[in-house]
Write an enzyme that holds these catalytic residues in place. Structure first.
Site, PDB file in Angstrom:
ATOM      1  N   SER B  38       0.817  -1.211   0.000  1.00 37.34           N
ATOM      2  CA  SER B  38       0.000   0.000   0.000  1.00 37.34           C
ATOM      3  C   SER B  38       0.847   1.257   0.000  1.00 37.34           C
ATOM      4  CB  SER B  38      -0.926   0.002   1.215  1.00 37.34           C
ATOM      5  OG  SER B  38      -0.156  -0.034   2.389  1.00 37.34           O
ATOM      6  N   LYS B  94       1.299   4.251   7.022  1.00 38.93           N
ATOM      7  CA  LYS B  94       0.730   5.093   5.981  1.00 38.93           C
ATOM      8  C   LYS B  94       1.358   6.485   6.096  1.00 38.93           C
ATOM      9  CE  LYS B  94      -2.494   2.213   4.480  1.00 38.93           C
ATOM     10  NZ  LYS B  94      -1.697   1.004   4.705  1.00 38.93           N
TER      11      LYS B  94
END
Lengths: 178, 173
Positions: B38, B94
């Protein structure tokens, strides 16, 4: 000769520093994995924790094992300010249905929600003056730091009430029942 | 007799190293493994861009610093590790796109959302396969466990993880 002395003192200093370092590490470990303390201030948990300020002990083993449940008093990091720690009571775990009064000082309007996965619903015992899940929503379980299990309550005899006695301080120890 | 002493000494040394190691890992610095794509291409880059299932041989290992947790002061573009709001046993990596008070644009529903106080908006670099604030909502800053600064493994990818100001328009008022 001087060099040997220096080496001796350098080794001594290093070992003493290491001992102090190990003690601090042990303190950190017990504080983050076993139990830590906190000072409870504020009106949101009246009558359980009153305004005179209580010194509480918080254990971390239950939170790490996930064994915290409804009715427990917990120390958690506020979702609105990560540097602030608050004490509230867990009303519902994930999957529970919670009914709460939206504005208890104004009307009897109530709302019912289901606590989402991985979150807990916390409320202060003093429903009229508590900033809790009714304001900021269900709190992720990762913000729960520990469970309260011991409280030291301090009573002070006001000197003006008894002029002849000296000021006496009593400590009473009370455990929290679920 | 002296063998038992040696054993006892070795045990004490192991215990001391363990103590110091755990304290340093909790409070100062640590190493973490990156799983999933991701954050491609910054972390775990995809070898074959066309099919998102083909990845390089080994996962990236990153250097995480925890000094930022003193004051919870982050900047736009910081890559952080945080505990997932839906499962406290999982951790995600993230990038921070929005800080408290920012307005973040969500493209797929054509809406703007204000990041509440004490929360942040995180997104992965690989928007196609990233489970982030677009589904989880703003993340409370109290869930952040550290900031990623460098990649330390594999040796060919050793280097700083840069702060990238993203593609979206983020306004802070």
């Amino acid at each position: 000769m001087v060099l040997r002395n220096f080496r001796f003192w350098a080794i001594e200093g290093f070992e003493k520093t290491l001992t102090v370092g190990k003690f601090l590490c042990f303190f950190h470990l017990s504080s983050s994995y076993l139990s830590t303390s906190a000072m409870a201030i504020g009106p949101s948990m009246i009558p359980t924790i009153d305004l005179t300020g209580n010194f509480v002990l918080v254990e971390r083993i239950s939170t790490h094992l996930g064994k915290v449940g409804s009715g427990d008093l917990v120390l958690l990091r506020s979702p609105e300010n990560p540097r602030k720690l608050v004490i509230k009571r867990i009303i519902g775990m994930e999957g529970d249905t919670v009914t709460y009064l939206v504005k208890p000082y104004e009307n009897y309007e109530s709302r019912t929600i289901v606590v989402p996965k991985g979150r807990v619903w916390v409320e202060g015992d003093n429903k009229y003056n508590s900033h809790d899940s009714r304001n900021f929503g269900a709190v992720p379980y990762g913000l729960v730091e520990g469970r309260l299990f011991w409280r030291v309550k301090m009573h002070f005899f006001h000197p003006a009430l008894s002029s002849t006695d000296t000021c006496i301080t009593f400590f009473s120890v009370k455990t929290f029942s679920n | 007799m002296s063998a038992r002493n040696l054993l006892w000494d070795a045990a004490k040394k192991c215990f001391a190293i363990g103590l110091i190691g755990i304290t340093v890992r909790d409070r100062y610095v640590s190493i973490a493994a990156v799983r999933g794509a991701s954050m491609s291409p910054s972390l775990n880059p995809l070898v074959d861009e066309a099919s998102s299932s083909r990845r390089s041989i080994s996962d990236d290992y990153v250097f995480v610093e925890k000094f930022c947790l003193e004051k919870y002061r982050f900047s736009h573009g910081d890559v952080v590790i945080f505990t997932s709001p839906t499962d406290h046993k999982e951790r995600h990596i993230k990038r921070i796109i929005g800080l408290p008070g920012d307005w973040v644009g969500i493209s797929h529903i054509d809406d703007v959302i204000r990041v509440p106080e004490g929360h942040c908006w995180v997104e992965g670099d690989n928007l196609a396969s990233s489970f982030d604030s677009r589904s989880l909502g703003p993340i409370p800053l109290g869930l952040v466990r550290g900031r990623v600064t460098h990649v330390v493994w594999p040796p060919s990818r050793i280097g700083r993880v840069e702060r990238k100001i993203g593609h979206q328009s983020v306004h802070s008022y």
